[in-house]
Design an enzyme around this catalytic site. Structure first.
Site, PDB file in Angstrom:
ATOM      1  N   ARG A  38       0.810  -1.218   0.000  1.00  0.00           N
ATOM      2  CA  ARG A  38       0.000   0.000   0.000  1.00  0.00           C
ATOM      3  C   ARG A  38       0.846   1.272   0.000  1.00  0.00           C
ATOM      4  O   ARG A  38       0.506   2.267   0.633  1.00  0.00           O
ATOM      5  CB  ARG A  38      -0.961   0.012   1.199  1.00  0.00           C
ATOM      6  CG  ARG A  38      -1.932  -1.157   1.234  1.00  0.00           C
ATOM      7  CD  ARG A  38      -2.911  -1.128   0.054  1.00  0.00           C
ATOM      8  NE  ARG A  38      -3.804  -2.269   0.134  1.00  0.00           N
ATOM      9  CZ  ARG A  38      -3.577  -3.441  -0.458  1.00  0.00           C
ATOM     10  NH1 ARG A  38      -2.474  -3.612  -1.204  1.00  0.00           N
ATOM     11  NH2 ARG A  38      -4.426  -4.437  -0.345  1.00  0.00           N
ATOM     12  N   SER A  85     -11.327   0.336   3.411  1.00  0.00           N
ATOM     13  CA  SER A  85     -10.462  -0.198   4.471  1.00  0.00           C
ATOM     14  C   SER A  85      -9.730   0.941   5.174  1.00  0.00           C
ATOM     15  O   SER A  85      -9.018   1.717   4.546  1.00  0.00           O
ATOM     16  CB  SER A  85      -9.451  -1.181   3.883  1.00  0.00           C
ATOM     17  OG  SER A  85     -10.105  -2.319   3.367  1.00  0.00           O
ATOM     18  N   GLU A 116      -4.569   3.396   6.516  1.00  0.00           N
ATOM     19  CA  GLU A 116      -4.553   3.223   5.069  1.00  0.00           C
ATOM     20  C   GLU A 116      -5.292   4.377   4.404  1.00  0.00           C
ATOM     21  O   GLU A 116      -4.889   4.865   3.357  1.00  0.00           O
ATOM     22  CB  GLU A 116      -5.191   1.885   4.673  1.00  0.00           C
ATOM     23  CG  GLU A 116      -5.187   1.630   3.184  1.00  0.00           C
ATOM     24  CD  GLU A 116      -5.624   0.225   2.803  1.00  0.00           C
ATOM     25  OE1 GLU A 116      -6.247   0.066   1.735  1.00  0.00           O
ATOM     26  OE2 GLU A 116      -5.346  -0.720   3.569  1.00  0.00           O
TER      27      GLU A 116
END
Length: 298
Positions: free
Chosen positions: A171, A220, A290
């Site tokens: 990520r 998320s 995130e």
């Protein structure tokens, strides 16, 4: 900063533009300026002539984002329809505009008989965000399919960055600060359209069953603290259904935060910090955001 101080554009340039309608949480303040370029050349010229001390931020579908209630200073760049394109280059390769959605990219690949990018069907964002964040789901990541990305740097200079140049990790990428991704080239493998569609349908059904897709959410919230899953440590810490004001930890999938109606961005962000505190106290795990949090508090 007045309009007279800004470069002339062929696209749309709006002052004090509300961002809440453009992000999934439906909260937050306004952009000092919102710029929707007519094309890549318009973006290059604007960034080249924009004073160097004016910050620039790219905005996609606004799914993985908390815009703070005080708004975003400088210029927010939003790539609209001119960048929502997919072009087939050869039997296994497609070039996608930075504003193309995951559904558009995966569907175009299916029609071309290109497998391997079905996972993008499940990510609620655009190509620009996928490239920046190494977007992934269902065992695949952008780094597995990206050949190169065309980027406009904050200076206005257009550059092409290879997969290796982007230095992908989980990520994360090494995309230069304030750069805007205008297109990306993906390479898959041969596949039958019917089989590709079946995989896309499986992914869509899995998401529908496990995630609060019809809610005001940001997707998320935290990166998975590998080898654990974020939702597992959040649930174990007793955070499922936790609230702060009108913000709530989803009871369906507790790595999702929800705006139940009129939550402020401050409430949503603080709820995330409440979760981090509880998880740290329970398991010692340090959850890492995130979701991107941008702008200024009110």
């Amino acid at each position: 900063m007045s309009v007279a101080e800004l470069p002339r554009v062929r696209g749309k340039l709006k002052p004090h533009a509300p961002l809440a309608p453009l992000v999934w949480f439906k909260s937050g303040g306004a952009a000092e300026w919102l710029f929707e370029p007519a094309d890549a050349a318009d973006l290059q010229q604007f960034l080249r002539d924009l004073p160097a001390d004016v910050p620039v931020m790219a905005l996609g579908l606004g799914s993985n984002l908390i815009v703070r209630d005080g708004g975003v200073p400088g210029v927010v760049v939003r790539l609209g329809k001119p960048f929502a394109t997919v072009e087939r280059l050869d039997d296994l390769t497609i070039r996608c505009g930075g504003g193309a959605s995951g559904i558009l990219v995966s569907s175009a690949a299916r029609d071309a008989g290109i497998a391997g990018v079905e996972f993008l069907r499940s990510i609620p964002g655009t190509v620009g965000g996928f490239v920046r964040m190494n977007g992934g789901a269902y065992g695949r990541e952008v780094k597995d399919v990206l050949v190169e990305a065309d980027v406009v740097l904050r200076s206005g200079e257009p550059v092409t960055l290879s997969n290796t140049d982007l230095g992908y990790t989980y990520r994360h990428s090494e995309l230069p600060d304030q750069a805007v991704v205008v297109s990306a080239t993906f390479r898959g493998q041969p596949g039958e359209p019917a089989a590709i569609q079946a995989e896309m349908d499986r992914i869509a059904a899995s998401r529908e069953a496990s995630q609060p897709l019809r809610s005001r959410t940001g997707g998320s919230t935290f990166k998975n603290p590998l080898p654990s899953k974020a939702w597992e440590v959040i649930d174990a810490a007793g955070c499922r259904g936790l609230t702060r004001g009108e913000a709530q930890v989803s009871e369906k999938h507790c790595n999702f935060l929800l705006n139940l109606g009129s939550a402020t961005s401050a409430e949503i962000e603080q709820l995330g910090e409440d979760v981090r505190t509880r998880v740290r106290a329970h398991s010692g795990v340090e959850l890492e955001w995130e979701i991107q949090r941008v702008g200024q508090p009110k």
